[in-house]
Enzyme design. Structure first.
Site, PDB file in Angstrom:
ATOM      1  N   ASP A   7       0.825  -1.206   0.000  1.00  0.00           N
ATOM      2  CA  ASP A   7       0.000   0.000   0.000  1.00  0.00           C
ATOM      3  C   ASP A   7       0.861   1.258   0.000  1.00  0.00           C
ATOM      4  O   ASP A   7       1.951   1.267   0.578  1.00  0.00           O
ATOM      5  CB  ASP A   7      -0.895  -0.045   1.255  1.00  0.00           C
ATOM      6  CG  ASP A   7      -2.073   0.889   1.153  1.00  0.00           C
ATOM      7  OD1 ASP A   7      -2.307   1.450   0.062  1.00  0.00           O
ATOM      8  OD2 ASP A   7      -2.763   1.074   2.167  1.00  0.00           O
ATOM      9  N   HIS A  40       2.820   3.414  -8.986  1.00  0.00           N
ATOM     10  CA  HIS A  40       2.657   1.982  -9.259  1.00  0.00           C
ATOM     11  C   HIS A  40       3.900   1.427  -9.963  1.00  0.00           C
ATOM     12  O   HIS A  40       4.335   0.316  -9.691  1.00  0.00           O
ATOM     13  CB  HIS A  40       1.404   1.722 -10.092  1.00  0.00           C
ATOM     14  CG  HIS A  40       0.132   2.058  -9.360  1.00  0.00           C
ATOM     15  ND1 HIS A  40      -0.090   1.671  -8.056  1.00  0.00           N
ATOM     16  CD2 HIS A  40      -0.985   2.738  -9.745  1.00  0.00           C
ATOM     17  CE1 HIS A  40      -1.292   2.101  -7.671  1.00  0.00           C
ATOM     18  NE2 HIS A  40      -1.837   2.763  -8.673  1.00  0.00           N
ATOM     19  N   SER A  75      -7.371  -5.900  -6.186  1.00  0.00           N
ATOM     20  CA  SER A  75      -8.532  -6.512  -5.530  1.00  0.00           C
ATOM     21  C   SER A  75      -9.769  -6.401  -6.420  1.00  0.00           C
ATOM     22  O   SER A  75      -9.781  -5.641  -7.399  1.00  0.00           O
ATOM     23  CB  SER A  75      -8.803  -5.808  -4.199  1.00  0.00           C
ATOM     24  OG  SER A  75      -9.392  -4.547  -4.438  1.00  0.00           O
ATOM     25  N   ARG A 104     -11.452   2.089  -9.438  1.00  0.00           N
ATOM     26  CA  ARG A 104     -10.547   3.235  -9.654  1.00  0.00           C
ATOM     27  C   ARG A 104     -10.756   3.781 -11.063  1.00  0.00           C
ATOM     28  O   ARG A 104     -11.420   3.152 -11.879  1.00  0.00           O
ATOM     29  CB  ARG A 104      -9.105   2.778  -9.444  1.00  0.00           C
ATOM     30  CG  ARG A 104      -8.894   2.366  -8.006  1.00  0.00           C
ATOM     31  CD  ARG A 104      -7.444   2.149  -7.682  1.00  0.00           C
ATOM     32  NE  ARG A 104      -7.327   1.845  -6.262  1.00  0.00           N
ATOM     33  CZ  ARG A 104      -6.212   1.952  -5.567  1.00  0.00           C
ATOM     34  NH1 ARG A 104      -5.107   2.359  -6.142  1.00  0.00           N
ATOM     35  NH2 ARG A 104      -6.194   1.660  -4.284  1.00  0.00           N
ATOM     36  N   LEU A 124      10.848 -20.483  -4.774  1.00  0.00           N
ATOM     37  CA  LEU A 124       9.858 -19.628  -4.109  1.00  0.00           C
ATOM     38  C   LEU A 124       8.468 -19.796  -4.727  1.00  0.00           C
ATOM     39  O   LEU A 124       8.309 -19.741  -5.949  1.00  0.00           O
ATOM     40  CB  LEU A 124      10.299 -18.154  -4.227  1.00  0.00           C
ATOM     41  CG  LEU A 124       9.321 -17.118  -3.690  1.00  0.00           C
ATOM     42  CD1 LEU A 124       9.270 -17.163  -2.161  1.00  0.00           C
ATOM     43  CD2 LEU A 124       9.699 -15.718  -4.164  1.00  0.00           C
ATOM     44  N   ARG A 173       1.743  -4.946   6.132  1.00  0.00           N
ATOM     45  CA  ARG A 173       1.036  -3.916   5.385  1.00  0.00           C
ATOM     46  C   ARG A 173       1.844  -2.632   5.468  1.00  0.00           C
ATOM     47  O   ARG A 173       2.179  -2.173   6.558  1.00  0.00           O
ATOM     48  CB  ARG A 173      -0.382  -3.697   5.907  1.00  0.00           C
ATOM     49  CG  ARG A 173      -1.120  -2.641   5.093  1.00  0.00           C
ATOM     50  CD  ARG A 173      -2.602  -2.608   5.278  1.00  0.00           C
ATOM     51  NE  ARG A 173      -3.169  -1.715   4.256  1.00  0.00           N
ATOM     52  CZ  ARG A 173      -4.373  -1.802   3.745  1.00  0.00           C
ATOM     53  NH1 ARG A 173      -5.195  -2.736   4.141  1.00  0.00           N
ATOM     54  NH2 ARG A 173      -4.799  -0.952   2.822  1.00  0.00           N
ATOM     55  N   GLU A 225       0.733 -13.496  12.238  1.00  0.00           N
ATOM     56  CA  GLU A 225       1.242 -12.325  12.955  1.00  0.00           C
ATOM     57  C   GLU A 225       1.128 -11.144  12.003  1.00  0.00           C
ATOM     58  O   GLU A 225       1.380 -11.275  10.803  1.00  0.00           O
ATOM     59  CB  GLU A 225       2.719 -12.537  13.316  1.00  0.00           C
ATOM     60  CG  GLU A 225       2.949 -13.623  14.325  1.00  0.00           C
ATOM     61  CD  GLU A 225       2.424 -13.255  15.709  1.00  0.00           C
ATOM     62  OE1 GLU A 225       2.511 -12.083  16.095  1.00  0.00           O
ATOM     63  OE2 GLU A 225       1.917 -14.163  16.392  1.00  0.00           O
TER      64      GLU A 225
HETATM   65  C1  FPP Z   1      -1.831   0.217  -3.296  1.00  0.00           C
HETATM   66  O1  FPP Z   1      -1.390   1.536  -3.353  1.00  0.00           O
HETATM   67  C2  FPP Z   1      -1.349  -0.530  -4.428  1.00  0.00           C
HETATM   68  C3  FPP Z   1      -2.121  -1.123  -5.376  1.00  0.00           C
HETATM   69  C4  FPP Z   1      -3.596  -1.066  -5.387  1.00  0.00           C
HETATM   70  C5  FPP Z   1      -1.528  -1.850  -6.478  1.00  0.00           C
HETATM   71  C6  FPP Z   1      -0.283  -2.637  -6.165  1.00  0.00           C
HETATM   72  C7  FPP Z   1       0.344  -2.946  -7.438  1.00  0.00           C
HETATM   73  C8  FPP Z   1       1.688  -2.906  -7.704  1.00  0.00           C
HETATM   74  C9  FPP Z   1       2.740  -2.673  -6.723  1.00  0.00           C
HETATM   75  C10 FPP Z   1       2.151  -3.114  -9.096  1.00  0.00           C
HETATM   76  C11 FPP Z   1       1.432  -4.092  -9.947  1.00  0.00           C
HETATM   77  C12 FPP Z   1       1.737  -5.497  -9.640  1.00  0.00           C
HETATM   78  C13 FPP Z   1       2.306  -6.371 -10.483  1.00  0.00           C
HETATM   79  C14 FPP Z   1       2.387  -7.815 -10.113  1.00  0.00           C
HETATM   80  C15 FPP Z   1       2.875  -5.966 -11.759  1.00  0.00           C
HETATM   81  P1  FPP Z   1      -2.480   2.691  -3.494  1.00  0.00           P
HETATM   82  O2  FPP Z   1      -2.617   2.984  -4.943  1.00  0.00           O
HETATM   83  O3  FPP Z   1      -3.742   2.278  -2.823  1.00  0.00           O
HETATM   84  O4  FPP Z   1      -1.770   3.860  -2.763  1.00  0.00           O
HETATM   85  P2  FPP Z   1      -2.440   4.975  -1.844  1.00  0.00           P
HETATM   86  O5  FPP Z   1      -3.096   4.236  -0.698  1.00  0.00           O
HETATM   87  O6  FPP Z   1      -1.284   5.799  -1.406  1.00  0.00           O
HETATM   88  O7  FPP Z   1      -3.422   5.707  -2.693  1.00  0.00           O
END
Ligand code: FPP
Length: 249
Positions: free
Chosen positions: A26, A43, A71, A77, A140, A197, A216
């Protein structure tokens, strides 16, 4: 084990490390905002961080790593952001697959890939290919939660079992935890030991609701793109110091 300065190496007792780590990545959006950049920039940086964490998990001999990439609620979004995330996903699976395969990583997607919106057929193919190509690998176990929802996963498992009862394959009393777990996307994986997280939020956001029963939990204010080896080591060090009781004393 002791740690005094920021640059000092963190020594981890490998025997105490979690077998299965789950991460809610996050803070990409906030990371980008702090730099006056669009969320998609965050991202992109998030993918770099992910690369490092996968490699480090592998180096540490962690058996399974499960990450929350997208999710069932993330479709809400903006089209621009969803498009950028789906672009990154495709790029990731085309560019990185050879290397992950070489390193023996076994990829599993947790979530309903068959039910992605139209226009994402290339992504779907890339995901199925990644799983098929790496399924015999013994390194892994990398599990990527995509179009994933914990409640949906539980309902999906319940429905599969109901169907088996209806088809006369099992009786209702045959349904126990092992059989239920066998219908979850995580079937066959070790129990999730540790949930990390990033970015200071303390909630589950519909992630691994069944599997986190005894995990945990760890939260850090570090935003995901800044979550590097060292931040990961700090989290793992904290885990090695926990006293897990699984409901006992
Ligand atoms: C949360 O940050 C992150 C996500 C919803 C996407 C996570 C995805 C990646 C790290 C890259 C894509 C993955 C792959 C496997 C290529 P947020 O956007 O909710 O951030 P914020 O809470 O600061 O708005």
């Amino acid at each position: 084990m002791a740690r005094s300065g920021k640059d000092e190496h963190i020594e981890l007792d490998r025997a105490l490390l979690p077998r299965h780590v789950a991460i809610i990545m996050d803070g990409n959006g906030r990371w980008a905002k702090k730099r006056g950049m669009p969320r998609t920039f965050g991202h992109k940086a998030g993918v770099e961080a992910l690369r490092e964490i996968i490699r480090h998990s592998d180096d540490l001999g962690i058996e399974a790593l499960t990450i929350y990439a997208f999710s069932t609620e993330n479709w809400k979004r903006s089209a621009e952001e969803v498009g950028a995330l789906m672009g990154l996903l495709l790029e990731y699976f085309t560019r990185e697959l050879d290397e992950l395969h070489r390193e023996g990583v076994r990829i599993r997607i947790l979530g309903d890939i068959g039910d992605m919106p139209r226009g994402l057929e290339r992504q779907q193919r890339a995901l199925y290919d990644a799983m098929a190509r790496t399924k015999e690998n013994t390194g892994l176990k990398l599990n990527i939660a995509l179009n994933y929802g914990g409640r949906q996963e539980i309902v999906h498992a319940a429905r599969a079992l109901a169907q088996q009862v209806k088809d006369g394959k099992i009786e209702p009393e045959d349904i126990d935890m092992a059989r239920f777990e066998g219908e979850l996307y995580t079937a066959g994986l070790p129990e999730v030991d540790f949930l990390i997280r990033t970015s200071g939020e303390i909630r589950l956001s519909n992630f691994l609701l069944y599997q986190l029963a005894y995990a945990e939990m760890y939260q850090t204010d570090v935003l995901w793109p800044d979550f590097d080896r060292r931040a990961y080591d700090e989290a793992l060090l904290a885990y090695t110091k926990r006293n897990r009781r699984f409901g006992g004393v």
